[in-house]
Design an enzyme around this catalytic site. Structure first.
Site, PDB file in Angstrom:
ATOM      1  N   SER A 231      -0.079  -6.378   5.529  1.00 31.28           N
ATOM      2  CA  SER A 231      -0.676  -7.061   4.381  1.00 31.28           C
ATOM      3  C   SER A 231      -0.533  -8.570   4.507  1.00 31.28           C
ATOM      4  CB  SER A 231      -0.016  -6.573   3.096  1.00 31.28           C
ATOM      5  OG  SER A 231      -0.649  -7.115   1.957  1.00 31.28           O
TER       6      SER A 231
ATOM      7  N   MET B 120      11.236  -4.882   4.373  1.00 28.94           N
ATOM      8  CA  MET B 120      10.774  -4.666   5.738  1.00 28.94           C
ATOM      9  C   MET B 120      11.146  -3.240   6.155  1.00 28.94           C
ATOM     10  SD  MET B 120      11.803  -8.361   7.360  1.00 28.94           S
ATOM     11  CE  MET B 120      11.193  -7.962   8.997  1.00 28.94           C
ATOM     12  N   GLY B 121      10.276  -2.608   6.934  1.00 31.97           N
ATOM     13  CA  GLY B 121      10.542  -1.255   7.386  1.00 31.97           C
ATOM     14  C   GLY B 121      10.512  -0.230   6.277  1.00 31.97           C
TER      15      GLY B 121
ATOM     16  N   LYS C  42       0.849  -1.185   0.000  1.00 31.23           N
ATOM     17  CA  LYS C  42       0.000   0.000   0.000  1.00 31.23           C
ATOM     18  C   LYS C  42       0.890   1.242   0.000  1.00 31.23           C
ATOM     19  CE  LYS C  42       0.827   1.340   4.462  1.00 31.23           C
ATOM     20  NZ  LYS C  42       1.591   2.559   4.820  1.00 31.23           N
TER      21      LYS C  42
ATOM     22  N   ASP D 171      -3.029  -0.876  10.470  1.00 32.52           N
ATOM     23  CA  ASP D 171      -3.131  -0.937   9.003  1.00 32.52           C
ATOM     24  C   ASP D 171      -3.764  -2.237   8.502  1.00 32.52           C
ATOM     25  OD1 ASP D 171      -2.000   1.540   8.764  1.00 32.52           O
ATOM     26  OD2 ASP D 171      -0.070   0.847   7.996  1.00 32.52           O
TER      27      ASP D 171
ATOM     28  N   GLY E 263       7.504   1.143   4.972  1.00 33.90           N
ATOM     29  CA  GLY E 263       6.298   1.962   4.941  1.00 33.90           C
ATOM     30  C   GLY E 263       5.285   1.506   3.918  1.00 33.90           C
ATOM     31  N   LEU E 264       5.476   0.306   3.360  1.00 32.76           N
ATOM     32  CA  LEU E 264       4.565  -0.232   2.344  1.00 32.76           C
ATOM     33  C   LEU E 264       3.515  -1.167   2.939  1.00 32.76           C
ATOM     34  CD1 LEU E 264       7.220  -0.997  -0.426  1.00 32.76           C
ATOM     35  CD2 LEU E 264       5.639   0.940  -0.351  1.00 32.76           C
ATOM     36  N   GLY E 265       3.547  -1.342   4.251  1.00 35.86           N
ATOM     37  CA  GLY E 265       2.535  -2.174   4.910  1.00 35.86           C
ATOM     38  C   GLY E 265       2.719  -3.652   4.724  1.00 35.86           C
ATOM     39  N   GLY E 266       3.949  -4.103   4.446  1.00 36.26           N
ATOM     40  CA  GLY E 266       4.164  -5.516   4.149  1.00 36.26           C
ATOM     41  C   GLY E 266       3.716  -6.453   5.255  1.00 36.26           C
ATOM     42  N   GLY E 267       4.080  -6.157   6.499  1.00 41.46           N
ATOM     43  CA  GLY E 267       3.684  -7.027   7.604  1.00 41.46           C
ATOM     44  C   GLY E 267       2.185  -7.049   7.810  1.00 41.46           C
TER      45      GLY E 267
END
Length: 292
Positions: A112, A103-104, A18, A144, A106-110
């Site tokens: 998501s 990771m880290g 995101k 998020d 700001g794309l919301g990987g965790g």
């Protein structure tokens, strides 16, 4: 649990990135969190989660994330939460992750990954939970997670969990990841962080010049992380450039894929990232619809 709809085979689903198209911090709440206004949009790029049924009731992560204990991994925590929320014992699962998102960043990987795990296990285990129920569970994992569960671009308020569906333009993005990792807690605890941006209404956010809106974390991140500052300065040559979330990823928006790929090809050596299309319906939900 409805045993007649249990998924017998493994299931692979996307866990998309995101962007925060802007991020305003209105103030600090009594609970220590910050009051936000933001605009979430998904990208057609991200990680991939595969869930495979087991018959021993165990939750097993096939791949560990560097520096993260399995029990602290949001994927494991999401699976544990689903198992604990089920109305009867579940058969277990092995979860594989194909990781592409930094990771880290700001794309919301965790978040998501957690959301995809919730929806995948809802289907694999035949739990028949509603999206609203899954979003409620997801909020226990992170602010998020609900936007990924609900699967629609959204205007976010509160800590980001109060969501109103939105339709921002589905443009193309160049996303760059400078060589640094940023802690969200570090940025939100910085004394110099702007915390008094005036509240705006939803409608004006889609009218006029989008450059009026900003990421309130950006000034602090630029000061603490010169790599981000340099990346933003380079990308700003081609149009407005912005930080997503608390960073470290930055993005520029372009009207066509060809324009975005031309900029991507000219990026400074050694910087990672990708080109992706902004989408208002999550790739996760598109895939689930295809499977129905």
């Amino acid at each position: 649990m409805n045993a007649t709809v249990l998924q017998k085979q493994s299931l692979t689903l996307p866990a998309p990135a995101k962007l925060n198209l802007f991020l305003h911090i209105l103030g600090k709440r009594d609970d220590g969190y910050h009051e936000l206004q933001t605009l979430f949009q998904f990208l057609d790029y991200g990680d991939e989660i595969t869930v495979a049924p087991r018959d021993d009731g165990r939750i097993v992560l096939a791949e560990s994330l560097p520096g993260v204990a399995d029990q602290d991994n949001l994927i494991y925590r999401a699976a544990r939460l689903m198992a604990d929320s089920a109305s009867c014992p579940v058969p277990g699962v092995t979860i594989h992750i194909h990781k592409q998102l930094p990771m880290g960043g700001g794309l919301g990987g965790g978040s998501s990954n957690a959301a995809t795990t919730l929806l995948a296990l809802n289907r694999l285990w035949g739990l028949d939970m509603t999206l609203e129920r899954l979003a409620q569970l997801g909020l226990d994992l992170g602010a998020d997670v609900p936007v990924f569960v609900l699967g629609h671009a959204a205007w976010g308020e509160g800590v980001g969990e109060k969501l109103t569906p939105a339709q921002p333009p589905e443009d193309w993005f160049v996303v760059l990841k400078p060589r640094c990792d940023i802690s969200t807690g570090e940025i939100f605890s910085e004394q110099g962080l702007t915390r008094n941006t005036p509240r705006i209404k939803i409608a004006p956010a889609f009218e006029g010049d989008a450059s009026r809106y900003r990421n309130d974390c950006e000034d602090v991140v630029r000061r603490l992380y010169p790599e981000v500052h340099q990346g933003l300065e380079w990308l700003a040559q081609f149009g407005p450039a912005r930080l997503t979330g608390t960073g470290a990823c930055i993005f520029g928006r372009f009207p066509t894929e060809s324009k975005a790929r031309k900029i991507w090809a000219s990026r400074p050596s050694g910087i990672s990232g990708f080109v992706a299309k902004g989408v208002n319906i999550s790739p996760l939900h598109k895939k689930l619809t295809e499977l129905n």
